[in-house]
Design a protein around this motif. Structure first.
Motif, mmCIF file in Angstrom:
data_model
loop_
_atom_site.group_PDB
_atom_site.id
_atom_site.type_symbol
_atom_site.label_atom_id
_atom_site.label_comp_id
_atom_site.label_asym_id
_atom_site.label_seq_id
_atom_site.Cartn_x
_atom_site.Cartn_y
_atom_site.Cartn_z
ATOM 1 N N ILE A 27 3.542 5.530 -5.837
ATOM 2 C CA ILE A 27 3.245 5.439 -7.246
ATOM 3 C C ILE A 27 2.597 6.765 -7.581
ATOM 4 O O ILE A 27 2.604 7.676 -8.551
ATOM 5 C CB ILE A 27 2.476 4.221 -7.666
ATOM 6 C CG1 ILE A 27 3.333 3.206 -7.659
ATOM 7 C CG2 ILE A 27 1.949 4.654 -9.221
ATOM 8 C CD1 ILE A 27 4.540 2.901 -8.644
ATOM 9 N N LEU A 28 1.610 7.283 -6.858
ATOM 10 C CA LEU A 28 0.738 8.408 -6.717
ATOM 11 C C LEU A 28 1.537 9.711 -7.000
ATOM 12 O O LEU A 28 1.122 10.367 -7.569
ATOM 13 C CB LEU A 28 -0.339 8.108 -5.867
ATOM 14 C CG LEU A 28 -1.565 9.414 -5.659
ATOM 15 C CD1 LEU A 28 -2.242 9.345 -6.695
ATOM 16 C CD2 LEU A 28 -2.187 9.360 -4.520
ATOM 17 N N MET B 225 -5.984 9.870 -0.399
ATOM 18 C CA MET B 225 -7.011 9.635 -1.482
ATOM 19 C C MET B 225 -8.103 10.617 -1.401
ATOM 20 O O MET B 225 -8.285 11.551 -2.142
ATOM 21 C CB MET B 225 -7.543 8.306 -1.278
ATOM 22 C CG MET B 225 -6.608 7.174 -1.433
ATOM 23 S SD MET B 225 -6.035 7.232 -3.259
ATOM 24 C CE MET B 225 -5.060 5.813 -3.118
ATOM 25 N N SER B 226 -8.704 10.983 -0.272
ATOM 26 C CA SER B 226 -9.708 11.916 -0.037
ATOM 27 C C SER B 226 -9.394 13.318 -0.465
ATOM 28 O O SER B 226 -9.972 13.894 -1.133
ATOM 29 C CB SER B 226 -10.244 11.887 1.453
ATOM 30 O OG SER B 226 -10.616 10.591 1.960
ATOM 31 N N HIS C 176 -6.829 14.059 -2.343
ATOM 32 C CA HIS C 176 -6.593 14.100 -3.910
ATOM 33 C C HIS C 176 -7.948 14.379 -4.543
ATOM 34 O O HIS C 176 -8.119 15.177 -5.389
ATOM 35 C CB HIS C 176 -5.999 12.805 -4.254
ATOM 36 C CG HIS C 176 -5.447 12.908 -5.671
ATOM 37 N ND1 HIS C 176 -4.796 14.317 -6.175
ATOM 38 C CD2 HIS C 176 -5.453 12.178 -6.758
ATOM 39 C CE1 HIS C 176 -4.584 14.110 -7.464
ATOM 40 N NE2 HIS C 176 -4.990 12.913 -7.946
ATOM 41 N N LEU C 177 -9.085 13.675 -4.258
ATOM 42 C CA LEU C 177 -10.294 13.598 -4.746
ATOM 43 C C LEU C 177 -11.204 14.696 -4.878
ATOM 44 O O LEU C 177 -11.910 15.287 -5.626
ATOM 45 C CB LEU C 177 -11.096 12.380 -4.708
ATOM 46 C CG LEU C 177 -11.221 11.110 -5.479
ATOM 47 C CD1 LEU C 177 -9.818 10.828 -5.751
ATOM 48 C CD2 LEU C 177 -12.248 10.248 -4.901
ATOM 49 N N SER C 178 -10.845 15.540 -3.501
ATOM 50 C CA SER C 178 -11.502 16.893 -3.361
ATOM 51 C C SER C 178 -10.568 18.037 -3.931
ATOM 52 O O SER C 178 -11.118 19.084 -4.047
ATOM 53 C CB SER C 178 -11.633 16.844 -1.831
ATOM 54 O OG SER C 178 -10.239 17.235 -1.238
ATOM 55 N N SER D 79 -2.740 8.808 6.373
ATOM 56 C CA SER D 79 -2.665 7.648 5.793
ATOM 57 C C SER D 79 -3.200 7.694 4.540
ATOM 58 O O SER D 79 -3.535 8.520 4.124
ATOM 59 C CB SER D 79 -2.980 6.369 6.576
ATOM 60 O OG SER D 79 -2.807 5.165 6.192
ATOM 61 N N THR D 80 -3.319 6.366 3.840
ATOM 62 C CA THR D 80 -3.940 6.263 2.286
ATOM 63 C C THR D 80 -5.351 6.931 2.204
ATOM 64 O O THR D 80 -5.604 7.739 1.360
ATOM 65 C CB THR D 80 -3.995 4.952 2.179
ATOM 66 O OG1 THR D 80 -3.033 3.927 2.798
ATOM 67 C CG2 THR D 80 -3.832 4.805 0.340
ATOM 68 N N ASN D 81 -5.898 6.739 3.146
ATOM 69 C CA ASN D 81 -7.313 7.207 2.992
ATOM 70 C C ASN D 81 -7.390 8.836 3.136
ATOM 71 O O ASN D 81 -8.090 9.136 2.254
ATOM 72 C CB ASN D 81 -8.247 6.964 4.612
ATOM 73 C CG ASN D 81 -8.895 5.527 4.489
ATOM 74 O OD1 ASN D 81 -8.880 4.960 3.328
ATOM 75 N ND2 ASN D 81 -9.773 5.234 5.431
ATOM 76 N N GLU D 82 -6.580 9.502 4.027
ATOM 77 C CA GLU D 82 -6.622 11.047 4.002
ATOM 78 C C GLU D 82 -5.938 11.270 2.619
ATOM 79 O O GLU D 82 -6.531 12.427 2.126
ATOM 80 C CB GLU D 82 -5.909 11.499 5.260
ATOM 81 C CG GLU D 82 -6.604 11.314 6.619
ATOM 82 C CD GLU D 82 -6.521 9.817 6.952
ATOM 83 O OE1 GLU D 82 -5.583 9.177 6.691
ATOM 84 O OE2 GLU D 82 -7.480 9.349 7.630
ATOM 85 N N ALA E 109 1.806 1.847 -3.297
ATOM 86 C CA ALA E 109 0.926 2.577 -4.281
ATOM 87 C C ALA E 109 1.032 4.215 -3.988
ATOM 88 O O ALA E 109 0.799 4.832 -4.938
ATOM 89 C CB ALA E 109 -0.691 2.037 -3.742
ATOM 90 N N LEU F 83 0.807 -1.278 -0.132
ATOM 91 C CA LEU F 83 -0.012 -0.096 0.103
ATOM 92 C C LEU F 83 0.972 1.340 -0.052
ATOM 93 O O LEU F 83 0.532 2.277 -0.488
ATOM 94 C CB LEU F 83 -1.003 -0.108 0.946
ATOM 95 C CG LEU F 83 -2.346 0.665 1.106
ATOM 96 C CD1 LEU F 83 -3.161 0.402 -0.066
ATOM 97 C CD2 LEU F 83 -3.204 0.757 2.308
ATOM 98 N N PRO G 234 1.476 3.480 5.310
ATOM 99 C CA PRO G 234 2.236 4.775 4.972
ATOM 100 C C PRO G 234 1.639 6.001 5.893
ATOM 101 O O PRO G 234 0.541 6.174 6.211
ATOM 102 C CB PRO G 234 1.638 4.903 3.291
ATOM 103 C CG PRO G 234 0.373 4.324 3.215
ATOM 104 C CD PRO G 234 0.430 3.176 4.095
#
Lengths: 405, 101
Positions: free
Chosen positions: B29-30, B82-83, B85-87, B77-80, B26, B23, B66
């Motif tokens: 990579i992002l 991702m959120s 980034h999407l916002s 972490s990944t959740n935060e 990942a 993870l 991470p």
């Protein structure tokens, strides 16, 4: 129509002990004599092969009816009354009582058959029909009972597992029983999920109907907003359910076992791919303002990037598991170390599944921020219908006519 | 904890990771896709790895990796990530650290 009715009336549920029938009959019925049947009681039957099944215990005369129906087609007069049928039965019964393993010679025996009283036959037929009906009802009741027992069994298994976990006990002892305990936890987790998912689908369909009628009616934005929030929460609920069952069996979620085959075809890490979803939704929510178009575009791009990152992470996971399993020499007696190493990696799989669901949830959330209430309602409807179409395609595909091998 | 604070205030984008964590891979990579090269600390290869792990968890990272810090502040972490980034909030944060190409 009368012909088919005739076929149905004449059920031939011959129990072997009632009628000793020869293997085949040639029965002749000519169409010209059909109208004079009641009066004269003399008939010629067209050649028809009637082959009573040897295994007639279950009252299944369907192919016999079919054969009868086929042969009655040649008759011009459709009004063949029950007495015709009765007379045929009459004839057959007499055959069983007089001769056996003989072909009927219709011409010589007609007058003899016609003189037998047919009350006896009618009663017998009625009894047979009644017995057949009762048998069907018994079978239906039995199947119902089986279904109920099955559900009860699933419930009991779940209760047992819950009780076990609470007490920390396993029936018996040792590794084997412990293993049994774990796998039944998995099974009950999956069984629980499948029941919950069924309920979820029912709720989903209800939501769809409510949304549809709300959009057509003139309801206020506030009321519509509530419906949208309910719809979104419903999806979030599904992600929560998936998370629970992923802890029980991550491969169950990865394979999308509870879904139809077409849905699975489009699956990405246990569910829909957010960017694909946006591609389906956006054209259906016209008109969008320029600002909205820009925001949706950015969202699509962000989704794509996040998905790529997760996909590559999954590939890395595959590589590392594969490398662990293949490490060391092959052809060894034991490979427990390699397998144990690989097992640790699989813990990460649960995190990936949760992450993918989180991405789906965030995508839906962001869309609800970008769109107006009315647009969001429409989007939810489109999403729901799209899933329904996927499911319909699956059903159609499964039931498509196929050439026999 | 001191070490964590020191490490994150040194560079702009800091990622605490483990070399075996896919993870974390990942997330790397992002960042790569967004044109950012974070400073990566593989805590499983750090002699004080245990301490770092405890410190991160005390800061609120359940996983513990991470764990992403930008400009000395914990993003999560990944959740935060991702959120964010999407916002659309991640890229503005990364702007000062994006590779010039």
């Amino acid at each position: 129509m009368g012909l088919r009715a005739a076929g149905n009336l004449f059920q031939l549920p011959f129990k072997q002990k009632d009628f000793k029938l020869p293997n085949a009959y040639n029965i002749n019925l000519t169409c010209t004599k059909a109208t004079s049947i009641i009066s004269s009681r003399s008939m010629d039957f067209p050649s028809a092969q009637f082959v009573p099944s040897r295994t007639m215990g279950n009252y299944e005369p369907i192919h016999q009816i079919g054969m009868w129906g086929e042969n009655f087609k040649s008759i011009d007069n459709p009004d063949i009354s029950a007495s015709v049928i009765v007379d045929v039965a009459n004839k057959l019964e007499n055959e069983s009582e007089t001769t056996s393993h003989e072909m009927l010679a219709p011409s010589s025996k007609h007058d003899q058959e016609a003189s037998k009283p047919f009350d006896k036959i009618q009663r017998r037929l009625a009894q047979n029909r009644e017995a057949a009906r009762k048998s069907r009802l018994r079978k239906k009741a039995y199947v119902q009972q089986l279904e109920n027992s099955r559900l009860k069994l699933i419930q009991l298994e779940q209760e047992l597992e819950r009780a076990r976990q609470q007490q920390g006990l396993y029936v018996g002892g040792g590794l084997e029983a412990g293993h049994l305990g774990i796998s039944s936890a998995v099974n009950s987790g999956i069984a629980a999920f499948e029941m919950e998912y069924e309920r979820w689908m029912e709720e989903q369909n209800k939501h769809m109907c409510e949304l549809r009628s709300a959009l057509h009616a003139q309801i206020s934005d506030i009321e519509l907003h509530i419906l949208v929030e309910t719809g979104m929460s419903h999806y979030f609920e599904l992600f929560r359910l998936k998370s629970n069952v992923a802890n029980a069996d991550v491969f169950y979620v990865m394979s999308g076992t509870w879904k139809t085959s077409v849905e699975r075809f489009f699956s990405w890490i246990g569910g829909f791919r957010p960017s694909e979803l946006l591609k389906v939704l956006v054209p259906k929510i016209d008109p969008l303002t320029d600002q909205q178009i820009l925001e949706v575009c950015n969202l699509k791009q962000s989704c794509q990037q996040a998905e790529d990152a997760l996909s590559q992470g999954m590939e890395k996971l595959q590589e590392t598991v594969s490398a662990s399993l293949a490490s060391g020499q092959m052809g060894q007696v034991t490979y427990i170390p390699q397998v144990s190493m690989a097992m640790e990696k699989f813990e990460a799989l649960v995190r990936f599944v949760n992450q993918a669901d989180h991405l789906r949830q965030e995508t839906l959330q962001q869309m609800s921020y970008i769109l107006t209430t009315r647009q969001s309602a429409r989007a939810l409807l489109v999403l729901g219908e799209y899933i329904q179409r996927l499911q319909a395609l699956s059903t159609l595909w499964t039931n498509r006519p196929r050439e026999p091998a | 904890m001191d070490k964590v604070v020191r490490l994150v205030s040194e560079r702009g984008v800091v990622l605490f990771s483990k070399s075996t964590c896919c993870l974390c891979y990942a997330v790397k990579i992002l960042f790569q896709e967004l044109g950012v090269t974070p400073t990566v600390h593989e805590i499983d290869q750090d002699p004080e790895g245990r301490e770092l792990e405890r410190a991160l968890m005390r800061l609120g990272c359940k996983a513990p990796v991470p764990a992403v810090f930008i400009g000395g502040k914990l993003v999560g972490s990944t959740n935060e990530v991702m959120s964010l980034h999407l916002s659309g909030g991640l890229i503005p944060l990364l702007k000062p650290y994006q590779a010039l190409c």
